[in-house]
Design an enzyme around this catalytic site. Structure first.
Site, PDB file in Angstrom:
ATOM      1  N   SER A 109     -20.312 -12.939  -3.402  1.00 48.91           N
ATOM      2  CA  SER A 109     -20.306 -13.316  -4.699  1.00 48.91           C
ATOM      3  C   SER A 109     -21.304 -14.231  -5.062  1.00 48.91           C
ATOM      4  O   SER A 109     -21.744 -15.056  -4.246  1.00 48.91           O
ATOM      5  CB  SER A 109     -19.051 -13.162  -5.441  1.00 48.91           C
ATOM      6  OG  SER A 109     -18.467 -14.876  -4.987  1.00 48.91           O
ATOM      7  N   ASN A 111     -21.203 -16.394  -8.428  1.00 51.64           N
ATOM      8  CA  ASN A 111     -20.821 -17.503  -9.487  1.00 51.64           C
ATOM      9  C   ASN A 111     -20.017 -18.463  -8.822  1.00 51.64           C
ATOM     10  O   ASN A 111     -19.025 -18.003  -8.090  1.00 51.64           O
ATOM     11  CB  ASN A 111     -20.244 -16.592 -10.545  1.00 51.64           C
ATOM     12  CG  ASN A 111     -20.817 -15.723 -11.285  1.00 51.64           C
ATOM     13  OD1 ASN A 111     -21.426 -14.545 -10.865  1.00 51.64           O
ATOM     14  ND2 ASN A 111     -21.412 -16.288 -12.457  1.00 51.64           N
ATOM     15  N   TYR A 149     -11.859  -9.257  -9.585  1.00 53.32           N
ATOM     16  CA  TYR A 149     -11.641  -9.676  -7.968  1.00 53.32           C
ATOM     17  C   TYR A 149     -10.179  -8.622  -7.741  1.00 53.32           C
ATOM     18  O   TYR A 149      -9.045  -8.961  -8.173  1.00 53.32           O
ATOM     19  CB  TYR A 149     -11.105 -10.923  -7.790  1.00 53.32           C
ATOM     20  CG  TYR A 149     -12.495 -11.886  -7.875  1.00 53.32           C
ATOM     21  CD1 TYR A 149     -13.227 -12.081  -6.794  1.00 53.32           C
ATOM     22  CD2 TYR A 149     -12.634 -12.663  -8.999  1.00 53.32           C
ATOM     23  CE1 TYR A 149     -14.414 -12.895  -7.114  1.00 53.32           C
ATOM     24  CE2 TYR A 149     -13.516 -13.710  -9.322  1.00 53.32           C
ATOM     25  CZ  TYR A 149     -14.502 -13.760  -8.159  1.00 53.32           C
ATOM     26  OH  TYR A 149     -15.563 -14.609  -8.373  1.00 53.32           O
ATOM     27  N   ASP A 289     -19.802 -11.020   4.612  1.00 58.79           N
ATOM     28  CA  ASP A 289     -19.129 -11.506   3.623  1.00 58.79           C
ATOM     29  C   ASP A 289     -18.024 -12.523   4.128  1.00 58.79           C
ATOM     30  O   ASP A 289     -17.163 -12.388   4.671  1.00 58.79           O
ATOM     31  CB  ASP A 289     -18.318 -10.258   2.781  1.00 58.79           C
ATOM     32  CG  ASP A 289     -17.619 -10.928   1.469  1.00 58.79           C
ATOM     33  OD1 ASP A 289     -17.612 -12.104   1.302  1.00 58.79           O
ATOM     34  OD2 ASP A 289     -17.112 -10.120   0.777  1.00 58.79           O
ATOM     35  N   THR A 292     -14.155 -12.693   2.836  1.00 61.81           N
ATOM     36  CA  THR A 292     -13.183 -11.539   3.279  1.00 61.81           C
ATOM     37  C   THR A 292     -12.932 -11.750   4.522  1.00 61.81           C
ATOM     38  O   THR A 292     -14.017 -12.098   5.503  1.00 61.81           O
ATOM     39  CB  THR A 292     -14.128 -10.095   3.306  1.00 61.81           C
ATOM     40  OG1 THR A 292     -14.659  -9.779   2.065  1.00 61.81           O
ATOM     41  CG2 THR A 292     -13.177  -8.918   3.889  1.00 61.81           C
TER      42      THR A 292
END
Length: 427
Positions: A109, A111, A149, A289, A292
């Site tokens: 992501s 932000n 999410y 990622d 994760t």
């Protein structure tokens, strides 16, 4: 005189390595893994990537970049904490005077957000929250933000303030302040908010991510960050996030690179994936990622893996049979990277669970099950990602952060001993 000069030079080298902005990070008590935890995360990841499920596989001619490693030994480093191998996060501060937060460093992501003092959701109440009225450098905006999410997410507003990441002071950083966190998605997480490290094109509301501001404000000159994730680290030492380059002392040999094929997530081309001699895919797309913990495969491949491994329909496995399970192999940039059964089998209190799941996409998600085995480099300047073998898997065993300091002292002592012996021979 020559002996003294060499000793002083060695001391300077060690001091340079000591100023890598390494800071200890603490967290809440480890939670116990359950099937519910794992299944909740699977649902979270599936929803997180549902918006990009139509991304096509990387083109067949998507080659890998030249293997010239981007590295530095003077880059700021942010130590990470390992919460039962589920999530890695570190400490940042926001505002003046600083307010401290644990954040998940998430390459999936873009932000940055933390809870607001105005948030009454249970997840906010159990975490640190930002109070704008206490910061003399805070600037209000009239812009709202919503981030999804999994089945939950956050909604709130945007603010602007100064953030500090291991000594890198970013001014005028726009970030989200959650006034609501839906469905208690983050209620039991050790982190307060999320620090996005994906491409700016993925940022909601066109917010400029902190890493981009680090570059434009001249805080770092090399548009690279890298991760060393300790799979079995202690609560004090879960690895390192390094801004501005890579640390060659943390990996063996050269970095193997692959070009980024979609500049939103860190998506690249895997030459092939196989297990027990069976080819699972060729020329397959993958996303790295750090947000994760699991490894996610396209649904058809996931089903094949379950059959090949003899996994039960509910993803459980007889723990007595796991030691002989084969290594999952990924060919990336001309090199083969293995994920051993010790990484993709999750031990539970009442058995074992497969740490690989599936989703209806045409790409893999390489989470911490993969990234925890290798040093990873994210090169924004050259739009490529690199992997290398970790330099000694026992680097953080038996003492966490203190063992890192011990290791450096031992290396320094060994260097002095060698120099002293050489000088004695010269004399």
């Amino acid at each position: 005189m020559l002996k003294l000069m060499l000793l002083l030079y060695a001391l300077v080298l060690v001091q340079a390595g000591a100023h890598l902005h390494r800071i200890p990070i603490y967290r809440q008590k480890n939670f116990v893994k359950t099937r519910g935890n794992i299944r909740a995360e699977v649902a979270y990841v599936r929803t997180k990537y549902s918006a990009v499920s139509a991304i096509s596989t990387a083109p067949a001619n998507g080659g890998s970049s030249a293997n010239s490693t981007t590295s530095t030994t003077s880059a700021p480093k942010e130590q990470l904490v390992n919460d039962m191998n589920m999530e890695y996060y570190g400490v940042i501060t926001i505002g003046t005077p600083p307010q401290t937060f644990n954040v998940l460093f998430d390459t999936g992501s873009s932000n940055l957000w933390v809870p607001s003092i105005q948030c009454a959701s249970p997840a906010c109440q159990d975490h640190m929250s930002f109070n704008p009225t206490l910061s003399t450098t805070y600037t209000y905006t009239n812009e709202m933000i919503t981030l999804k999410y999994g089945k939950g997410g956050m909604s709130g507003f945007l603010g602007i303030d100064v953030i500090n990441v291991s000594g890198l002071v970013v001014t005028n950083q726009t970030f989200g302040l959650a006034t609501t966190e839906q469905n208690n998605t983050f209620l039991y997480d050790g982190f307060d908010g999320i620090f996005g490290l994906a491409y700016a094109s993925l940022a909601i509301n066109n917010v400029v991510p902190p890493f981009y501001n680090m570059l434009t404000q001249g805080l770092i000159t090399n548009p690279v960050f890298s991760f060393y994730l300790a799979r079995n680290g202690t609560s004090q030492q879960g690895g390192e996030l390094i801004f501005g380059g890579s640390d060659p002392s943390l990996y063996k040999g050269s970095m193997s690179y692959a070009d980024i094929t979609e500049q939103n997530y860190w998506q690249f081309n895997v030459d092939s994936a196989s297990i027990n001699g069976q080819i699972l895919c060729t020329n397959c797309a993958a996303i790295a990622d750090t947000g994760t913990s699991l490894l996610m495969a396209p649904m058809d491949i996931y089903k094949r893996i379950k059959v090949l491994l003899g996994v039960n329909s509910d993803d459980t496995i007889d723990c007595s049979n796991t030691s002989n399970m084969p290594t999952l192999l990924f060919s990336i940039g001309g090199k083969v990277f293995g994920v051993p059964n010790s990484a993709y089998i999750v031990p539970m209190e009442d058995g074992c669970l497969l740490g690989i799941s599936g989703m209806e996409t045409q790409f893999w998600i390489l989470g911490d099950v993969f990234l925890g085995q290798y040093y990873s480099e994210f090169d924004l300047g050259k739009n490529r990602i690199g992997f290398a073998s970790v330099n000694g898997m026992n680097y953080t065993m038996g003492g966490g952060a203190s063992s890192l300091k011990q290791l450096r002292l031992l290396e320094f002592a060994a260097l002095l001993a060698v120099l002293w012996k050489v000088l004695d021979c010269i004399n």
